[in-house]
Every structure is written in structure tokens, then in C-alpha cells.
Design an enzyme around this catalytic site. Sequence first.
Site, PDB file in Angstrom:
ATOM      1  N   CYS A   5     -40.613 -45.352  17.955  1.00 42.97           N
ATOM      2  CA  CYS A   5     -39.613 -46.064  18.773  1.00 42.97           C
ATOM      3  C   CYS A   5     -39.482 -45.402  20.134  1.00 42.97           C
ATOM      4  O   CYS A   5     -39.295 -44.191  20.226  1.00 42.97           O
ATOM      5  CB  CYS A   5     -38.272 -46.040  18.048  1.00 42.97           C
ATOM      6  SG  CYS A   5     -36.877 -46.536  19.081  1.00 42.97           S
ATOM      7  N   CYS A  14     -35.754 -43.744  20.545  1.00 38.21           N
ATOM      8  CA  CYS A  14     -35.252 -42.626  19.742  1.00 38.21           C
ATOM      9  C   CYS A  14     -35.286 -41.315  20.551  1.00 38.21           C
ATOM     10  O   CYS A  14     -36.122 -41.148  21.448  1.00 38.21           O
ATOM     11  CB  CYS A  14     -36.075 -42.469  18.464  1.00 38.21           C
ATOM     12  SG  CYS A  14     -35.535 -43.550  17.104  1.00 38.21           S
ATOM     13  N   HIS A  65     -31.456 -44.733  14.823  1.00 43.95           N
ATOM     14  CA  HIS A  65     -32.289 -45.927  14.958  1.00 43.95           C
ATOM     15  C   HIS A  65     -31.753 -47.081  14.106  1.00 43.95           C
ATOM     16  O   HIS A  65     -32.046 -48.254  14.356  1.00 43.95           O
ATOM     17  CB  HIS A  65     -33.722 -45.561  14.521  1.00 43.95           C
ATOM     18  CG  HIS A  65     -34.740 -46.631  14.752  1.00 43.95           C
ATOM     19  ND1 HIS A  65     -35.284 -46.878  15.999  1.00 43.95           N
ATOM     20  CD2 HIS A  65     -35.334 -47.517  13.901  1.00 43.95           C
ATOM     21  CE1 HIS A  65     -36.169 -47.870  15.896  1.00 43.95           C
ATOM     22  NE2 HIS A  65     -36.212 -48.275  14.652  1.00 43.95           N
ATOM     23  N   ASN A  94     -28.366 -57.685  23.865  1.00 48.40           N
ATOM     24  CA  ASN A  94     -29.118 -58.678  23.100  1.00 48.40           C
ATOM     25  C   ASN A  94     -29.398 -58.052  21.751  1.00 48.40           C
ATOM     26  O   ASN A  94     -30.102 -57.055  21.670  1.00 48.40           O
ATOM     27  CB  ASN A  94     -30.447 -59.021  23.776  1.00 48.40           C
ATOM     28  CG  ASN A  94     -30.250 -59.748  25.088  1.00 48.40           C
ATOM     29  OD1 ASN A  94     -29.340 -60.564  25.218  1.00 48.40           O
ATOM     30  ND2 ASN A  94     -31.101 -59.457  26.068  1.00 48.40           N
ATOM     31  N   SER A 100     -36.349 -56.610  22.091  1.00 47.25           N
ATOM     32  CA  SER A 100     -37.710 -56.193  21.767  1.00 47.25           C
ATOM     33  C   SER A 100     -37.750 -54.859  21.026  1.00 47.25           C
ATOM     34  O   SER A 100     -38.813 -54.369  20.691  1.00 47.25           O
ATOM     35  CB  SER A 100     -38.552 -56.133  23.038  1.00 47.25           C
ATOM     36  OG  SER A 100     -37.947 -55.313  23.999  1.00 47.25           O
ATOM     37  N   HIS A 135     -33.836 -50.490  17.846  1.00 45.15           N
ATOM     38  CA  HIS A 135     -32.931 -49.356  18.058  1.00 45.15           C
ATOM     39  C   HIS A 135     -31.698 -49.893  18.815  1.00 45.15           C
ATOM     40  O   HIS A 135     -31.826 -50.402  19.931  1.00 45.15           O
ATOM     41  CB  HIS A 135     -33.629 -48.269  18.882  1.00 45.15           C
ATOM     42  CG  HIS A 135     -32.858 -46.986  18.909  1.00 45.15           C
ATOM     43  ND1 HIS A 135     -33.359 -45.801  18.419  1.00 45.15           N
ATOM     44  CD2 HIS A 135     -31.604 -46.695  19.349  1.00 45.15           C
ATOM     45  CE1 HIS A 135     -32.457 -44.845  18.569  1.00 45.15           C
ATOM     46  NE2 HIS A 135     -31.380 -45.370  19.128  1.00 45.15           N
ATOM     47  N   HIS A 176     -29.081 -50.887  21.169  1.00 47.54           N
ATOM     48  CA  HIS A 176     -28.907 -50.578  22.596  1.00 47.54           C
ATOM     49  C   HIS A 176     -28.405 -51.795  23.340  1.00 47.54           C
ATOM     50  O   HIS A 176     -28.541 -52.923  22.878  1.00 47.54           O
ATOM     51  CB  HIS A 176     -30.236 -50.119  23.210  1.00 47.54           C
ATOM     52  CG  HIS A 176     -31.257 -51.212  23.343  1.00 47.54           C
ATOM     53  ND1 HIS A 176     -31.982 -51.693  22.271  1.00 47.54           N
ATOM     54  CD2 HIS A 176     -31.669 -51.944  24.406  1.00 47.54           C
ATOM     55  CE1 HIS A 176     -32.812 -52.655  22.662  1.00 47.54           C
ATOM     56  NE2 HIS A 176     -32.626 -52.838  23.967  1.00 47.54           N
ATOM     57  N   GLN A 218     -27.690 -53.213  27.672  1.00 48.77           N
ATOM     58  CA  GLN A 218     -28.246 -53.075  29.009  1.00 48.77           C
ATOM     59  C   GLN A 218     -27.151 -53.239  30.045  1.00 48.77           C
ATOM     60  O   GLN A 218     -26.085 -53.788  29.775  1.00 48.77           O
ATOM     61  CB  GLN A 218     -29.310 -54.141  29.259  1.00 48.77           C
ATOM     62  CG  GLN A 218     -30.522 -54.048  28.360  1.00 48.77           C
ATOM     63  CD  GLN A 218     -31.651 -54.952  28.849  1.00 48.77           C
ATOM     64  OE1 GLN A 218     -32.052 -54.885  30.011  1.00 48.77           O
ATOM     65  NE2 GLN A 218     -32.156 -55.784  27.966  1.00 48.77           N
TER      66      GLN A 218
END
Lengths: 349, 349
Positions: free
Chosen positions: B52, B55, B116, B156, B164, B167, B169, B171
Site C-alpha cells: 500500500c 501505509c 490500513h 471518496n 483507488s 487505506h 483516507h 483529500q
Amino acid sequence: MKNFDINEDPHRRFNPLINEWVLVSPHRATRPWQGQNEKIHTDALPEYDPACYLCAGNVRANGEVNPKYESSFVFENDFAAVKQEPILFEEDAKPTFFKAQPERGIARVVCFSPRHDLTLPEMDLPGIETIIKTWQKEYTDLGNVDYINHVQIFENKGSVMGCSNPHPHGQIWAQSSLPTQVEKTQNSLKAYFEKNNSNLLLDYLQEELKLNERIVIENEHFAVLVPFWAIWPFETMIISKRHITKITEFTSEEISAYASILKLLTIKYDNLFETSFPYSSGIHQAPTDGEEHPEWQFHMHFYPPLLRSASVKKFMVGYEMMGEAQRDITPEKSAAVLKALSEVHYKNK
Amino acid sequence: MKNFDINEDPHRRFNPLINEWVLVSPHRATRPWQGQNEKIHTDALPEYDPACYLCAGNVRANGEVNPKYESSFVFENDFAAVKQEPILFEEDAKPTFFKAQPERGIARVVCFSPRHDLTLPEMDLPGIETIIKTWQKEYTDLGNVDYINHVQIFENKGSVMGCSNPHPHGQIWAQSSLPTQVEKTQNSLKAYFEKNNSNLLLDYLQEELKLNERIVIENEHFAVLVPFWAIWPFETMIISKRHITKITEFTSEEISAYASILKLLTIKYDNLFETSFPYSSGIHQAPTDGEEHPEWQFHMHFYPPLLRSASVKKFMVGYEMMGEAQRDITPEKSAAVLKALSEVHYKNK
Ligand SMILES: O=P(O)(O)O[C@H]1O[C@H](CO)[C@@H](O)[C@H](O)[C@H]1O
Ligand SMILES: O=P(O)(O)O[C@H]1O[C@H](CO)[C@@H](O)[C@H](O)[C@H]1O
């Protein structure tokens, strides 16, 4: 400081049809993709599928039997989003926060032909002309219903576009109100017409034909272009060259020219990634509210989701939903790619 | 004639935040689905994935090495849609059809934690508070950059939402211009404020709390509701109860309350179809243009696509793109379903 280069630098473009901007990030086309891949359906479909509820002679979900139709075939949507029933409604003095009103309408399905396996690019021209004539008839019939003021003709093609049956078909949702996107467009067209005594889309088309940077296909009566403000990677618009406010104004020559450009465009789309290319398309034209609409110009939008391959689409998600539409390749690049593609379907090569 | 029943009859509802309508078809929830099914990811993720690029300690796509971070971790997006570089631009006297302007900005990625496998509903409250504090810091830092006038925080979640990397997250895209949707919202908030000398969203929240029909969760400082004009099947909005224009105004008590309601909402979402529930979420708040914005009220949108199950989503396609957003179940029904769901995550039962 670097000078602005529209082919390289992040920028915003303005869509004068709906008064919205799109963020264009030309440099971003190269980012790697580790996200979702769409399923690719490569199995050839049979000409007739006994399990399909759209094939001729078959039984539909609601138990009705389709006639043994031989060209295009129209029926009322069995699960219509709008209903014909009149509804008694008194707007009460509710606060602005809870504004609602009943909506009457008619929803129909248009099977393109009895052939379960023939999408637009693979149909012959007389078959496509029949669909156009069907659209004309539906626009007239539905438009004549007293409470119908707008007739939305559209197609969802491919499962990635929410299409639940591969038998080639489109839909028509006719209703009392002008839908949001159409109202926005009409407001812009009207404002331009009142200011310039001229048609926004015809003036725009003239400029595009002169520049010849975003024109994909052209014949005597129509042009296909990638709008300067396109949001989808390979979005296009078909515009009639003559001032035509609605589909019923087409001459028989224009019907042929429209069929031909529809076929060419969808062939190019299929050729792009050598796949049955998914999209949602729809016709924008004058409403059927009984008024004159000189501000309108017949046009058809194609919104295809694919970006890099048959399996990688553009996602309009977080930023796009909260902020604004965003695209990676420029409309000029997309137009050049589409223009260069063969006009012979890849399956026939 | 039948009297209008908002729970049964097709109708349109008005969204006063962006001045758009949505078509609601309550009766349509029962239509059968033969279309696309989304892939369901049921494999448990490892706490750490050596492959990943998010990570801790791993190498990213551009070769940089992530620090061994222990709580949330922010870095510049390696494939940013906007760039920081200043661009020289002179607007020339082009016709209105080709309006474009360069856009400067900064795009960052916010890893929620080194884990993760831990999405928001599975994180502990201190961990979620850390994310909120990270958002505060980013809003401040980015907002202080001279050319940044708007900071869009969003997430998202799930591959169906174009994410995509699993993990967890979010933005942040910060930029010079107000994005289209934010500008529309601000125009509505401003118009209401000027007319009523009062805050649209706070007034709306008061009405919703009184009616208690669409409230999903409530605590001392925040409420979650399904907006009267929601377009996605299980769309919600988190609103702060106090007049707060931006995230930096939160007291430490409010940070805790926000963390708690974020966790509860996302637990309910996961419980709905017993799946890691996909959505795009985003915070709408005052721009960072240096002006006072009394018209703004902090709120967070959740737009989840799923409709009937973990694998069947709502498609916003042909009619929705050409006409207007359309939904099948009513917001009241969705709110009742969400409200009734357990506040204990299904994996912990
Ligand atoms: O930035 P990511 O996660 O690679 O990309 C995702 O979010 C972006 C912002 O909403 C979208 O523009 C992309 O289409 C989507 O795939
Ligand atoms: O009517 P269909 O093909 O069953 O459904 C499809 O098109 C409709 C109109 O764009 C959408 O509302 C649906 O979400 C989509 O799945």
C-alpha cells in the site's frame, strides 16, 4: 512567470448553456490507476433472447406480451417514475424549506429494433431513420397531451450506465414541468437570444466550424463536436446546422443526415476502445408548452464515462459532487482522438 | 381526483441550497433490478499492507517514503488536479463561448491513521478527533496561503466511489476560485441572509428538529438529517447546532461531539447492508477569501450510492443527466430506516 498554456496548465472553462464551470487538469492524464475496473462484456449477444423482456413476442415483467414487432417498438414503462393520474394539490403556506409539488407524466420505452444484438452503430441506416421517425411521433403525441410540457428522449447504454437490459432501447420521460437541466439551458438560451437577437448554439457552432479544433464529424446538415466545456472525457454534442427548435422540423433529407451522423459517431465510439461503448445520450429541444421557442436549437448530448480503456472510467465523485466537474484530458485532445478514428466498425474489419 | 400524498405520489422537491429540483417517485422502489451488481469486497484487510502506498514507512508512487506516522498523516497529492505554480494570464477579448482561466491550487491527501484496515466507523473517538484537528489545521494553513480562497475537504470511500486505495483516507483540494457547487450554495445562503437577516441552514435545522421526521441522530452540538431535498437514496447532512461558519470555530467539546456523531453515522451506514458502506462526503463551510461570511453554516454532506443492497446502487444517468436528479424512496423513509439501525457496528455484535 510562465504564460498560460491551455493545453498544459490547470484551468477552468465556462459552460454558457448551464452557467457552470469545469476544472481541467491536462497534466493529470498520466496518473496511474489502481482503482475499480469495469466488467467488460465480450460475449456476442444472440439475435433473439427468449429470456429478454424486450424481444418481440416475449412476456414482460408485468405479464404483458410484446407484439411480434418488426422495426422499432414503443410501450409504456412498466415501472414509470411519473404517473398519468391527475392529483389534487393546494400549495399551502409552508415555509420555503419544504417546497414540493406533484408531478404528472408519461414514461415510455423505445426498443430500437427486434434485434437483441444490434446497437446503433451496427444498425443499418433505414433502421436508424425509423428510430428518428419514432422519436418524432412520440414528441408529437406526448407533446399534444394537455398536461405535458416537456418530452425527454434519452438512452442509457451499457450496464455501467445503469442500463438493466442489453436489448438496444432508449426511453422517453414526458412531464408537466421543465426538468432542472433543461430549465437552466433554456434560461441561458433565452438570455442570449434577448441580448443578441440570435441563437446561442448556432452562433457557437459557427465559431467551432471556423476554428475546426473540436469538430469530430460534419455532414451537410449536422456537426458533432466536443464542447469547449465538456465534462466527460469523450463527451460530444450533435447540433443541427439549420435553425431547428425541435425534431419534428426535420426534412426527410435531414432525417437521413441525422441517422448517418448518429451511426458514424457511435461507430467511432465503439472503435475507441474496441468495445460496445457505454454512454447516456439525450436530446435537448424546445419544450411542448405551446409557446414559440426561437431561442432553442436542436442538439443531442452524449455523456460517455470511459476514460482510458474499456474498463477504466472517470468517476465524478467527492470533489466533483461537492465542488465542480473535473476532467483530465482536454476537449481538444479528445476531439482529435475521436476524429482520427476509423468510420468502419472494428467488428467489420 | 385523488389528493396529493407526498408518501405515495410522484412529485418534485426543491433544494433551496442550490436552487434545483429533484423528482421523487415513491412507488418505484419496488421495480425489479436486472442491471449491474457492484463487486462486494468482503476480505478483511490487514492492519498493514506492504504494497500500500499510503501505509506508514512505505514508498509512494512517486518514490517518496512515508514517515512512520502514528496518527493522521498529510502529504501533497502526487497527481494533483491543480498546481501551485503562478501562471501569467491576460483575459483577451474572446467571445463568451471560449471563456477559460488558469486555476492555482494545492491538493493534499489525509491518511486517517496508520491502520490500513480501520475506516471511520471502526476507529476510536480520539482517532477521529485527531482527523478533525487535522482538518482544522489544514483549513487554517491552506486558507492562509495568499492565493487560496477555498478549501474543499472530502472523502471518496469505496471502489464504487472511484477510490483507488482502500487505506482509509480523505483529500483536500484548495484553490483560488469558489467551485461551482460552493458558489451556488453561497449565493443561496447570501440571498436568504440578506432577505431574512438570518441563517438559512440554522433556520432549516430548527424546523427539522421540530418536525423530527428526517432527523437520524442528534447530540448536544450536532444533528444528522436526511435533507427534504436529498437526491441519493441514503444521503445525509451533518449540521452544527450553533452558528459556526468554519471548522476552526469548534470548541474542544464540539470536536468531541462531531467525532462521536461521525462515528455513529458511519456505523449506521455500515449496518444498513452489513458492508463497508461506500460514499463521497465533503464539508461545506465559509471560503478562505478573507471576508466575513455570516451567511455560512458548517455542514457536511454524505452522498452514498447504494440503494437496495450492498451490490445494487442508484444510477444517476440518462434522465438524471439530461433532466434532473430522481430518487425512488422518500427521504422520510430513508431517515426512518437509518434512525432504526443499531449504533453498534455489525462486526462487533
Ligand atoms: O484522487 P483520486 O482518489 O485518485 O481520484 C478520485 O477522486 C477524484 C476527486 O473526487 C476524482 O477526480 C477521480 O475521478 C476519482 O477517481
Ligand atoms: O429505467 P431503467 O433503465 O430501469 O433505469 C435506469 O435509467 C433511469 C433513468 O435515467 C434511472 O433513473 C435509473 O437509475 C437507471 O438504472
